[in-house]
Design a protein around this motif. Structure first.
Motif, PDB file in Angstrom:
ATOM      1  N   GLU A  90      71.523  -4.700 -14.225  1.00  0.00           N
ATOM      2  CA  GLU A  90      71.132  -6.083 -13.937  1.00  0.00           C
ATOM      3  C   GLU A  90      69.963  -6.567 -14.797  1.00  0.00           C
ATOM      4  OE1 GLU A  90      70.571  -6.197  -9.679  1.00  0.00           O
ATOM      5  OE2 GLU A  90      72.646  -5.580  -9.322  1.00  0.00           O
ATOM      6  N   ILE A  91      69.395  -5.693 -15.619  1.00  0.00           N
ATOM      7  CA  ILE A  91      68.322  -6.117 -16.527  1.00  0.00           C
ATOM      8  C   ILE A  91      68.988  -6.806 -17.713  1.00  0.00           C
ATOM      9  CG2 ILE A  91      66.350  -5.432 -17.939  1.00  0.00           C
ATOM     10  CD1 ILE A  91      66.178  -2.869 -16.208  1.00  0.00           C
ATOM     11  N   PRO A  92      68.708  -8.089 -17.916  1.00  0.00           N
ATOM     12  CA  PRO A  92      69.389  -8.832 -18.985  1.00  0.00           C
ATOM     13  C   PRO A  92      69.074  -8.306 -20.388  1.00  0.00           C
ATOM     14  CG  PRO A  92      68.216 -10.320 -17.491  1.00  0.00           C
ATOM     15  CD  PRO A  92      67.782  -8.922 -17.165  1.00  0.00           C
ATOM     16  N   PHE A  93      70.021  -8.485 -21.274  1.00  0.00           N
ATOM     17  CA  PHE A  93      69.862  -8.180 -22.692  1.00  0.00           C
ATOM     18  C   PHE A  93      68.626  -8.919 -23.210  1.00  0.00           C
ATOM     19  CE2 PHE A  93      70.615  -8.992 -27.190  1.00  0.00           C
ATOM     20  CZ  PHE A  93      71.117  -7.786 -27.635  1.00  0.00           C
ATOM     21  N   GLY A  94      67.792  -8.215 -23.968  1.00  0.00           N
ATOM     22  CA  GLY A  94      66.604  -8.828 -24.545  1.00  0.00           C
ATOM     23  C   GLY A  94      65.417  -8.901 -23.595  1.00  0.00           C
ATOM     24  N   ARG A 132      65.489  -0.377 -21.374  1.00  0.00           N
ATOM     25  CA  ARG A 132      64.818  -1.642 -21.045  1.00  0.00           C
ATOM     26  C   ARG A 132      63.730  -1.479 -19.982  1.00  0.00           C
ATOM     27  NH1 ARG A 132      70.468  -4.961 -20.756  1.00  0.00           N
ATOM     28  NH2 ARG A 132      70.983  -4.713 -22.965  1.00  0.00           N
ATOM     29  N   VAL A 133      63.515  -0.254 -19.517  1.00  0.00           N
ATOM     30  CA  VAL A 133      62.479  -0.006 -18.515  1.00  0.00           C
ATOM     31  C   VAL A 133      61.242   0.526 -19.227  1.00  0.00           C
ATOM     32  CG1 VAL A 133      61.893   1.171 -16.372  1.00  0.00           C
ATOM     33  CG2 VAL A 133      64.257   0.480 -16.788  1.00  0.00           C
ATOM     34  N   ILE A 134      60.116  -0.143 -18.952  1.00  0.00           N
ATOM     35  CA  ILE A 134      58.861   0.171 -19.627  1.00  0.00           C
ATOM     36  C   ILE A 134      57.766   0.419 -18.599  1.00  0.00           C
ATOM     37  CG2 ILE A 134      59.471  -1.118 -21.711  1.00  0.00           C
ATOM     38  CD1 ILE A 134      57.735  -3.439 -20.620  1.00  0.00           C
ATOM     39  N   GLY A 135      56.598   0.835 -19.060  1.00  0.00           N
ATOM     40  CA  GLY A 135      55.455   1.024 -18.172  1.00  0.00           C
ATOM     41  C   GLY A 135      54.921  -0.317 -17.680  1.00  0.00           C
ATOM     42  N   SER A 136      54.213  -0.311 -16.566  1.00  0.00           N
ATOM     43  CA  SER A 136      53.648  -1.546 -15.994  1.00  0.00           C
ATOM     44  C   SER A 136      52.693  -2.236 -16.960  1.00  0.00           C
ATOM     45  CB  SER A 136      52.912  -1.238 -14.690  1.00  0.00           C
ATOM     46  OG  SER A 136      53.829  -0.820 -13.710  1.00  0.00           O
ATOM     47  N   ASP A 137      52.088  -1.467 -17.862  1.00  0.00           N
ATOM     48  CA  ASP A 137      51.166  -2.042 -18.841  1.00  0.00           C
ATOM     49  C   ASP A 137      51.884  -2.486 -20.124  1.00  0.00           C
ATOM     50  OD1 ASP A 137      51.818   0.400 -19.961  1.00  0.00           O
ATOM     51  OD2 ASP A 137      49.743   1.095 -20.154  1.00  0.00           O
ATOM     52  N   GLY A 138      53.223  -2.440 -20.111  1.00  0.00           N
ATOM     53  CA  GLY A 138      54.002  -2.849 -21.277  1.00  0.00           C
ATOM     54  C   GLY A 138      54.233  -1.742 -22.283  1.00  0.00           C
ATOM     55  N   SER A 139      53.759  -0.543 -21.989  1.00  0.00           N
ATOM     56  CA  SER A 139      53.909   0.565 -22.935  1.00  0.00           C
ATOM     57  C   SER A 139      55.321   1.155 -22.888  1.00  0.00           C
ATOM     58  CB  SER A 139      52.889   1.664 -22.627  1.00  0.00           C
ATOM     59  OG  SER A 139      53.131   2.203 -21.342  1.00  0.00           O
ATOM     60  N   LEU A 153      65.893   0.156 -30.101  1.00  0.00           N
ATOM     61  CA  LEU A 153      66.810  -0.592 -29.229  1.00  0.00           C
ATOM     62  C   LEU A 153      66.163  -1.880 -28.722  1.00  0.00           C
ATOM     63  CD1 LEU A 153      68.297   2.420 -27.273  1.00  0.00           C
ATOM     64  CD2 LEU A 153      69.556   0.918 -28.849  1.00  0.00           C
ATOM     65  N   LEU A 154      64.919  -1.814 -28.300  1.00  0.00           N
ATOM     66  CA  LEU A 154      64.243  -3.016 -27.801  1.00  0.00           C
ATOM     67  C   LEU A 154      64.059  -4.040 -28.919  1.00  0.00           C
ATOM     68  CD1 LEU A 154      61.653  -1.416 -25.354  1.00  0.00           C
ATOM     69  CD2 LEU A 154      63.761  -2.659 -24.777  1.00  0.00           C
TER      70      LEU A 154
END
Length: 169
Positions: A90-94, A132-139, A153-154
């Protein structure tokens, strides 16, 4: 179960499945001796009919012609893992989502470590987009295929493919 291999910009992808759907997509480095043997096998074998659509759609994804997958999936995992993998779909592309956001979305903020573990056991590279899953700080945090692949990929999925300021130099 049938198996085929395709060359991608990130290494050799191994696709396993049958008439019930694709159950595994994984990647290995081209430099691996096993991967070289697999690559040679792919070039000499035709892609099994049950895997042709998956191989075609993956190739389209890497060519920038596709941002979703429609072939049939047949994953095997616990009920919780299946729930997490469904959440990943369910996480959209991009777009990206943090492990914490995904845990909240799945209804249990305290399950963040279990969500991360299920994410790491995802058997369908790219198609179930755990990258598409990253750390809470954006890392960029943990990725079974290596952080360099996650970054690629990102960037590949980034809707605004911005060039560097000094790209002409």
């Amino acid at each position: 179960m049938e198996t085929t291999y395709i060359k991608t910009p990130l290494g050799i992808a191994k696709i396993i499945g049958d008439e019930n759907g694709v159950s595994v997509i994984s990647v290995s480095d081209e430099g691996d001796s096993t991967a070289k043997l697999e690559q040679a096998k792919q070039m000499s074998d035709s892609i099994p009919k049950v895997l042709q659509e998956a191989a075609s759609q993956l190739n389209d994804y890497f060519e920038g012609k596709r941002n979703d997958f429609t072939f049939k999936l047949n994953t095997s995992g616990t009920e919780f893992q299946q729930k997490v993998w469904k959440g990943l779909l369910e996480i959209p592309f991009g777009k990206t989502m943090s492990y914490l956001e995904l845990s909240k979305k799945l209804g249990d903020v305290k399950a963040i470590r279990a969500v991360a573990s299920a994410n790491g056991k995802n058997p369908l590279w790219i198609v179930v987009p755990c990258h598409r899953v990253i750390g809470s700080d954006g890392s960029l945090t943990g990725y079974a295929g290596g952080l360099w692949r996650k970054k690629w990929l990102l960037e590949h999925e980034n809707p605004s493919k911005q060039q560097g300021l000094f790209s002409d130099l």
